[in-house]
Write a protein that holds these residues in place. Structure first.
Motif, PDB file in Angstrom:
ATOM      1  N   ALA A   1      43.824  54.391 128.190  1.00  0.00           N
ATOM      2  CA  ALA A   1      42.369  54.357 128.029  1.00  0.00           C
ATOM      3  C   ALA A   1      41.814  53.144 128.757  1.00  0.00           C
ATOM      4  CB  ALA A   1      41.987  54.313 126.551  1.00  0.00           C
TER       5      ALA A   1
ATOM      6  N   VAL B   1      47.643  45.721 126.299  1.00  0.00           N
ATOM      7  CA  VAL B   1      46.257  45.575 126.762  1.00  0.00           C
ATOM      8  C   VAL B   1      46.255  44.694 128.009  1.00  0.00           C
ATOM      9  CG1 VAL B   1      43.913  44.868 126.177  1.00  0.00           C
ATOM     10  CG2 VAL B   1      45.424  45.775 124.381  1.00  0.00           C
TER      11      VAL B   1
ATOM     12  N   SER C   1      33.941  51.084 132.474  1.00  0.00           N
ATOM     13  CA  SER C   1      34.811  52.020 131.763  1.00  0.00           C
ATOM     14  C   SER C   1      34.263  53.446 131.833  1.00  0.00           C
ATOM     15  CB  SER C   1      35.006  51.579 130.304  1.00  0.00           C
ATOM     16  OG  SER C   1      33.822  51.741 129.545  1.00  0.00           O
TER      17      SER C   1
ATOM     18  N   PHE D   1      49.683  48.327 121.022  1.00  0.00           N
ATOM     19  CA  PHE D   1      49.185  48.658 122.358  1.00  0.00           C
ATOM     20  C   PHE D   1      49.589  47.551 123.334  1.00  0.00           C
ATOM     21  CE2 PHE D   1      46.356  50.953 119.578  1.00  0.00           C
ATOM     22  CZ  PHE D   1      45.941  52.072 120.279  1.00  0.00           C
TER      23      PHE D   1
ATOM     24  N   LEU E   1      40.441  55.881 119.625  1.00  0.00           N
ATOM     25  CA  LEU E   1      41.617  55.969 120.486  1.00  0.00           C
ATOM     26  C   LEU E   1      42.660  56.919 119.897  1.00  0.00           C
ATOM     27  CD1 LEU E   1      41.941  52.198 121.435  1.00  0.00           C
ATOM     28  CD2 LEU E   1      41.301  54.063 122.984  1.00  0.00           C
TER      29      LEU E   1
ATOM     30  N   ILE F   1      45.812  50.030 127.327  1.00  0.00           N
ATOM     31  CA  ILE F   1      44.368  49.854 127.461  1.00  0.00           C
ATOM     32  C   ILE F   1      44.097  48.914 128.631  1.00  0.00           C
ATOM     33  CG2 ILE F   1      42.219  49.188 126.320  1.00  0.00           C
ATOM     34  CD1 ILE F   1      43.690  51.415 124.857  1.00  0.00           C
TER      35      ILE F   1
ATOM     36  N   CYS G   1      41.209  41.923 122.259  1.00  0.00           N
ATOM     37  CA  CYS G   1      42.425  42.357 122.959  1.00  0.00           C
ATOM     38  C   CYS G   1      43.675  42.096 122.133  1.00  0.00           C
ATOM     39  CB  CYS G   1      42.528  41.663 124.307  1.00  0.00           C
ATOM     40  SG  CYS G   1      41.286  42.187 125.520  1.00  0.00           S
TER      41      CYS G   1
ATOM     42  N   PHE H   1      42.844  57.968 133.016  1.00  0.00           N
ATOM     43  CA  PHE H   1      42.192  57.409 131.832  1.00  0.00           C
ATOM     44  C   PHE H   1      41.719  58.568 130.953  1.00  0.00           C
ATOM     45  CE2 PHE H   1      41.265  53.963 134.995  1.00  0.00           C
ATOM     46  CZ  PHE H   1      42.062  52.995 134.401  1.00  0.00           C
TER      47      PHE H   1
ATOM     48  N   MET I   1      38.522  50.250 128.592  1.00  0.00           N
ATOM     49  CA  MET I   1      37.594  49.651 127.632  1.00  0.00           C
ATOM     50  C   MET I   1      36.910  48.465 128.302  1.00  0.00           C
ATOM     51  SD  MET I   1      38.715  48.337 123.822  1.00  0.00           S
ATOM     52  CE  MET I   1      37.536  47.817 122.578  1.00  0.00           C
TER      53      MET I   1
ATOM     54  N   PHE J   1      41.232  46.633 130.141  1.00  0.00           N
ATOM     55  CA  PHE J   1      39.985  46.048 129.637  1.00  0.00           C
ATOM     56  C   PHE J   1      39.234  45.368 130.782  1.00  0.00           C
ATOM     57  CE2 PHE J   1      36.974  43.410 127.544  1.00  0.00           C
ATOM     58  CZ  PHE J   1      36.742  43.988 126.311  1.00  0.00           C
TER      59      PHE J   1
END
Length: 404
Positions: free
Chosen positions: A248, A128, A259, A126, A372, A101, A118, A269, A250, A103
């Motif tokens: 992804a 992040v 995003s 994950f 997700l 992810i 996070c 993404f 975010m 962010f």
């Protein structure tokens, strides 16, 4: 006074303990700067980083909020002792591939302001990467120059595999030969139109998210990386442990808008989670496109008629775009400030709504994880929270907030 010191960031609830480190790759203004949260090895002792990594960020926040410079030491007194409940440079758990992810923070924020979200997502398996943007939208940020201009610093930054020391630490120590430069937030000038500035910043933010993804791609491939910071986690331990097929993006507020644009422009993404997205910087042309899946999670009191119109325009004819609203929440309910401010500061800066801050963040985290799983094809059980994605449950409704 006791109530003040009871304020803290919550520990993660997921099955993995969480570590974190900072990467600054290319020390110049054009480089990448991010905080990495990751599953770490259990056991052992490691230090917890300070939530506000440097005193300069207090000055940046005061400047952004248009408060007197005399407020800087007061802000530091209120927040400077808080720590993030993660292991600083804790040994990475290199036993599987983890989805990623990226962010993106909001206007006037910086990379640590969303630590609660996070670290909770990282605890569920994950990696992040919280970007600190250099488009002059952060409260402040830094980069480095060398004594002889912007050339490569001397090589040889050391790596760490954890620490047995205890106690909170400040987390920025650069390589020798680098001179620190602080970049303040860019404010609107009198009479200046906001959209051109913010749209330009938006494009840079999307580029920076892509740069951090490029960086982590290089790390995953085992390419040598020279971190400007001394003594941080060695990037090489992440080799072959990032699932680049499951990525992804975010973000919150300006980061939410970032995003949306990022997932529309960069096919790497696969989906986006936009927390109380500030939609003003998004062009009408972009709103006419059908981006990849986007999940808008709104507070009850931030959105305007124009931003809701843009969300609905994006959603029109696209069942992969979901919109929900958390009742009783405010814009800052999605930041760490909702957890770290007492009643007095909350009244002054509206950091809390009527919903319990921990309950509001739990809804965000569970809803995001369910979304997700749906769009990254994760072999997890996050689909137990699918009803939240549809706006079904306590304290949430489907769709944008009603305007009053």
């Amino acid at each position: 006074m006791g109530a003040v010191f009871s304020l803290k960031l919550p520990t993660a609830k997921g099955p993995f303990p969480v570590g974190c480190t900072d990467f600054m790759i290319d020390h110049t203004k054009e480089g990448s700067f991010c905080r990495l949260y990751y599953p770490c090895e259990a056991g052992g002792q490691s230090r917890q980083p300070l939530w506000i990594p440097r005193y300069e960020y207090c000055g940046g926040l005061v400047n952004y909020l248009n408060r007197s410079r005399w407020s800087v030491p007061l802000l530091n007194l209120a927040f400077g002792y808080h720590t993030v409940p993660v292991g600083w440079n804790a040994p990475f758990r290199a036993e599987e591939k983890y989805p990623l992810i990226i962010f993106s923070h909001g206007l006037g924020a910086f990379r640590t302001v969303y630590s609660a979200i996070c670290l909770e997502i990282a605890s569920h398996g994950f990696i992040v990467a919280a970007v600190e943007h250099r488009d002059e939208s952060a409260a402040c940020t830094c980069y480095y120059r060398t004594a002889d201009g912007d050339v490569e610093p001397p090589p040889g930054a050391t790596c760490e595999d954890g620490s047995s020391s205890t106690g909170p630490i400040s987390t920025q120590a650069a390589q020798p030969g680098l001179k620190e430069v602080w970049l303040p937030v860019r404010k609107l000038e009198t009479g200046e139109e906001e959209f051109p500035l913010r749209n330009k910043q938006l494009r840079q933010r999307v580029k920076e998210c892509g740069q951090v993804l490029n960086l982590l791609t290089d790390i995953n491939q085992g390419n040598p990386i020279n971190n400007a910071f001394l003594g941080n986690l060695c990037p090489s331990v992440l080799k072959d442990c990032i699932d680049l097929q499951r990525v992804a993006v975010m973000g919150h507020s300006f980061g939410g808008c970032t995003s949306v644009q990022a997932v529309a422009e960069d096919a790497r993404f696969r989906c986006a989670v936009a927390l109380d997205s500030w939609m003003l910087p998004l062009s009408e042309e972009m709103c006419s496109k059908a981006p990849s899946p986007v999940f808008f999670i709104n507070s009850e009191k931030f959105q305007t008629e124009d931003t809701i119109r843009k969300m609905k325009k994006l959603q029109s004819g696209n069942d992969k775009i979901k919109i929900i609203t958390i009742l009783g929440s405010v814009h800052q309910s999605m930041t760490d400030f909702t957890l770290l401010t007492g009643d007095l500061l909350s009244l002054a800066f509206e950091t809390k709504g009527t919903i319990d801050p921990l309950e509001g963040l739990e809804i965000i985290q569970k809803a995001a994880l369910a979304f997700l799983q749906r769009h990254l094809d994760l072999p997890k059980d996050f689909n137990q929270w699918d009803s939240l994605v549809e706006g079904e449950g306590d304290h949430i409704v489907s769709g944008p907030p009603p305007l009053t």
